[in-house]
Scaffold this active site. Structure first.
Site, PDB file in Angstrom:
ATOM      1  CB  THR A   7     -48.987  -6.562 -39.383  1.00 26.54           C
ATOM      2  OG1 THR A   7     -48.089  -5.556 -39.851  1.00 26.54           O
ATOM      3  CG2 THR A   7     -50.384  -6.229 -39.861  1.00 26.54           C
ATOM      4  N   GLY A   8     -48.165  -4.455 -37.150  1.00 27.09           N
ATOM      5  CA  GLY A   8     -48.370  -3.069 -36.750  1.00 27.09           C
ATOM      6  C   GLY A   8     -48.472  -2.160 -37.968  1.00 27.09           C
ATOM      7  CG  ASN A   9     -46.984  -1.831 -42.535  1.00 24.67           C
ATOM      8  OD1 ASN A   9     -47.894  -1.295 -43.153  1.00 24.67           O
ATOM      9  ND2 ASN A   9     -45.724  -1.765 -42.901  1.00 24.67           N
ATOM     10  CG  ASP A  66     -40.220 -10.649 -41.982  1.00 28.44           C
ATOM     11  OD1 ASP A  66     -40.431  -9.631 -41.281  1.00 28.44           O
ATOM     12  OD2 ASP A  66     -39.071 -11.047 -42.248  1.00 28.44           O
ATOM     13  N   GLY A 141     -43.982   2.870 -46.691  1.00 33.31           N
ATOM     14  CA  GLY A 141     -42.593   2.415 -46.662  1.00 33.31           C
ATOM     15  C   GLY A 141     -41.781   2.913 -47.846  1.00 33.31           C
ATOM     16  CG  ASP A 143     -45.118   1.216 -51.677  1.00 38.57           C
ATOM     17  OD1 ASP A 143     -44.441   0.230 -52.041  1.00 38.57           O
ATOM     18  OD2 ASP A 143     -46.210   1.115 -51.093  1.00 38.57           O
ATOM     19  CE  LYS A 161     -47.297  -2.054 -52.401  1.00 31.96           C
ATOM     20  NZ  LYS A 161     -47.057  -1.535 -51.052  1.00 31.96           N
ATOM     21  CG  HIS A 166     -43.647  -7.247 -52.422  1.00 33.32           C
ATOM     22  ND1 HIS A 166     -44.099  -6.084 -53.007  1.00 33.32           N
ATOM     23  CD2 HIS A 166     -43.516  -6.966 -51.100  1.00 33.32           C
ATOM     24  CE1 HIS A 166     -44.213  -5.153 -52.070  1.00 33.32           C
ATOM     25  NE2 HIS A 166     -43.862  -5.655 -50.914  1.00 33.32           N
TER      26      HIS A 166
END
Ligand code: ITT
Ligand code: NA
Length: 182
Positions: A7-9, A66, A141, A143, A161, A166
């Protein structure tokens, strides 16, 4: 064996690392797998995980995540286009769009896909909340505009969190399966 989180996140990596602490070390890998055009998060994640596993040499297991924000009154928009919408329109303007609606319910969904020499498995998680004007400095993002039980996800610590999100729910299912199967 360490799990390579493709991931780039960095926000996703922070959450997975916190959750999987004591289970497996998580290493971020910045390989850009193909995100197939689909409204099916599980299909996007499992294809991505398989591609990344093979391209990275099929040595260490990989994890792909994803995710998307699905706004009820907007027919599930931005959904699978969430990353594109964040980059182009931005979180603040998505809030202004949702603010026009009486119904401000939304849902975060994520699918984690894990791939190793035995194949690919997927783990889904979702959480329902309400869209609000941006608050909080944490998370990433969408949030700041996603409220759950009186707090936006950007007002929560990573652990808070993870306990309700999710991604936390998907990680819980993954960790349970991993303990049994691997
Ligand atoms: P990778 O594909 O490299 O993993 P990405 O940020 O592009 O990173 P996605 O394709 O899954 O991730 O896009 C999901 C979008 O939804 C993106 O705009 C994220 O910032 C946002 N998002 C995902 N999980 C989120 C969360 O837990 N809280 C807030 N926003 C989230
Ligand atoms: Na992406």
């Amino acid at each position: 064996m360490p799990v390579q989180f493709v991931t780039g996140n960095e926000g996703k990596v922070r959450e997975a690392t916190a959750y999987l602490e004591g289970i497996e070390p998580v290493e971020q890998v910045d390989y850009d797998y193909t995100e197939i055009q689909s409204d099916d998060l599980a299909a996007i994640a499992s294809q991505g995980a398989l591609e990344a596993y093979e391209e990275l040499g099929a040595e260490e297991p990989v994890l792909v995540d994803d995710a998307g924000l699905f706004v009820d009154a907007l027919g599930g928009f931005p959904g699978p286009y969430s990353a594109y919408v964040e980059d182009t329109v931005g979180v603040e303007r998505l809030w202004r769009l949702a603010r026009e609606e009486d119904d401000r319910r939304a849902r975060f969904r994520t699918v984690l896909a894990y791939c190793d020499e035995n194949g690919t498995e997927t783990f889904a998680g979702s959480v329902a909340g309400t869209l609000v004007a941006p608050r909080g400095e944490g998370g990433f993002g969408y949030d700041p505009i996603f409220e759950y039980n009186g707090q936006t996800m950007a007002e929560m610590s990573t652990e808070e969190k993870n306990a309700i999100s999710h991604r936390g729910r998907a990680l819980a299912t993954f960790a349970e399966w991993y303990a049994d199967e691997r």
